[in-house]
Write a protein that holds these residues in place. Structure first.
Motif, PDB file in Angstrom:
ATOM      1  N   ASN A  81       0.871  -1.360  -0.152  1.00  0.00           N
ATOM      2  CA  ASN A  81      -0.016  -0.051  -0.015  1.00  0.00           C
ATOM      3  C   ASN A  81       0.857   1.294  -0.018  1.00  0.00           C
ATOM      4  OD1 ASN A  81      -3.110  -1.212   0.577  1.00  0.00           O
ATOM      5  ND2 ASN A  81      -1.714  -2.170   2.040  1.00  0.00           N
ATOM      6  N   PHE A  82       0.688   2.227  -0.776  1.00  0.00           N
ATOM      7  CA  PHE A  82       1.273   3.411  -0.972  1.00  0.00           C
ATOM      8  C   PHE A  82       0.660   4.285  -2.115  1.00  0.00           C
ATOM      9  CE2 PHE A  82       3.402   0.413  -4.084  1.00  0.00           C
ATOM     10  CZ  PHE A  82       3.644   1.032  -5.105  1.00  0.00           C
ATOM     11  N   ARG A  83       0.935   5.732  -1.620  1.00  0.00           N
ATOM     12  CA  ARG A  83       0.217   6.591  -2.467  1.00  0.00           C
ATOM     13  C   ARG A  83      -1.308   6.506  -2.696  1.00  0.00           C
ATOM     14  NH1 ARG A  83       3.328  10.061  -6.371  1.00  0.00           N
ATOM     15  NH2 ARG A  83       5.508  10.121  -5.490  1.00  0.00           N
ATOM     16  N   GLY A  84      -2.028   5.816  -1.670  1.00  0.00           N
ATOM     17  CA  GLY A  84      -3.447   5.737  -1.543  1.00  0.00           C
ATOM     18  C   GLY A  84      -3.749   4.487  -2.690  1.00  0.00           C
ATOM     19  N   MET A  85      -2.798   3.698  -3.072  1.00  0.00           N
ATOM     20  CA  MET A  85      -3.160   2.530  -3.989  1.00  0.00           C
ATOM     21  C   MET A  85      -2.906   1.313  -3.150  1.00  0.00           C
ATOM     22  SD  MET A  85      -1.435   4.134  -7.489  1.00  0.00           S
ATOM     23  CE  MET A  85      -0.080   4.519  -6.679  1.00  0.00           C
ATOM     24  N   HIS A  86      -3.486   0.237  -3.672  1.00  0.00           N
ATOM     25  CA  HIS A  86      -3.331  -1.217  -2.872  1.00  0.00           C
ATOM     26  C   HIS A  86      -2.997  -2.218  -4.048  1.00  0.00           C
ATOM     27  CE1 HIS A  86      -3.822  -4.699  -0.510  1.00  0.00           C
ATOM     28  NE2 HIS A  86      -4.629  -5.214  -1.428  1.00  0.00           N
TER      29      HIS A  86
END
Length: 295
Positions: free
Chosen positions: A264-269
């Motif tokens: 999970n990073f930058r609001g993405m999964h």
């Protein structure tokens, strides 16, 4: 009063003068007659040309009228043919629509018949399966088959470990050992699981395999060391990110864990890395995703 003498060369009464004058008149008359004849000839040619122009005009008018009649007749004939073709086309369209409706009706009837037949077959098949499973379950309960020697193995993917066990009380003449293996559950961490696959090595040697994905903390790898590698290229509209994979179980498949460890990073999964590689015996995940700031 003065009197001027009359010269003999100008005296109109002089015969020579009269002859000369008559000759001059004759010449002038001939010239006049020639002019008259020329004018008459010209007028004649004009009349002939006028007659020819009138004739050509009349001929052109007749040809124009004839052409217009032919055009009107051709248009009338073409209109009639178009009307006939349109009427024929309308008839063919109606016949085609009738044929299509009839074909669709027959096809729908056939589909409904096949669907009903398929539903009956599925229902009968399900009843047969349920009846067979019921009989097999009754037979397994009567034979009291159970698992022994459960053993845990290496982690196979993120949060998942393989287990095996051996099925006991399987009669030597029992010919559905694999079915019995797949239908007999085992408890792992207080939860019942049915085997993912079975191996039949003969009576009392049927091995079940499980992949347990609950309560396996030793198999839970995770990502650390976030690194932003910047845009893929100027104007590409994509950015590259790398992560380092931590807690990789000993002896496990690093590619499988890299591809199944969620991130999970930058609001993405992500369910796992898009690309994986190893460097200096360390495992890294690589992601490429759309980024407006890279355009």
């Amino acid at each position: 009063m003065s009197v001027f003498p009359i010269s003999s060369c100008n005296n109109p009464l002089d015969p020579d003068v009269r002859d000369r004058t008559r000759k001059e008149w004759d010449v002038e008359r001939r010239h006049h007659q020639e002019e008259v004849l020329k004018r008459i000839d010209i007028e004649h040619r004009w009349r002939v040309e006028d007659d020819e122009r009138i004739h050509r005009r009349e001929q052109w008018m007749r040809e124009t009228e004839e052409h217009q009649r032919n055009v009107k007749e051709a248009i009338r004939h073409e209109t009639q043919e178009k009307g006939a073709r349109r009427a024929q086309w309308a008839i063919e369209v109606k016949e085609h629509e009738r044929d299509m409706r009839e074909a669709i009706r027959r096809e729908n009837q056939e589909k409904e018949a096949r669907r009903a037949q398929w539903a009956r077959e599925v229902e009968q098949h399900n009843r047969d399966i349920e009846e067979r499973q019921r009989r097999e379950e009754e037979e397994r309960q009567r034979l009291n088959m159970f698992w022994t020697d459960p053993e845990s193995h290496t982690c196979t993917s993120y949060g998942t470990r393989e287990y095996t066990a051996r099925l006991l009380n399987v009669p030597a003449n029992y010919n559905r050992r694999i079915e019995a293996c797949m239908a007999t559950p085992i408890q792992v961490h207080g939860v019942e699981y049915k085997p993912k696959r079975c191996e039949d090595h003969g009576p009392n040697n049927v091995i079940g395999h499980w992949e347990v994905n609950q309560n396996e903390p030793d198999c839970a790898s995770y990502w650390s060391w976030y690194k932003d590698n910047g845009c893929v290229s100027p104007g590409s509209g994509q950015r590259r990110i790398e992560h380092y994979l931590e807690n990789l179980p000993q002896g496990s498949d690093w590619r499988e864990f890299c591809a199944t460890t969620p991130a999970n990073f930058r609001g993405m999964h992500f369910v796992g890395a898009q690309f994986c590689y190893q460097w200096n015996f360390s495992t890294y995940g690589h992601w490429v995703f759309d980024d407006e700031s890279c355009k």
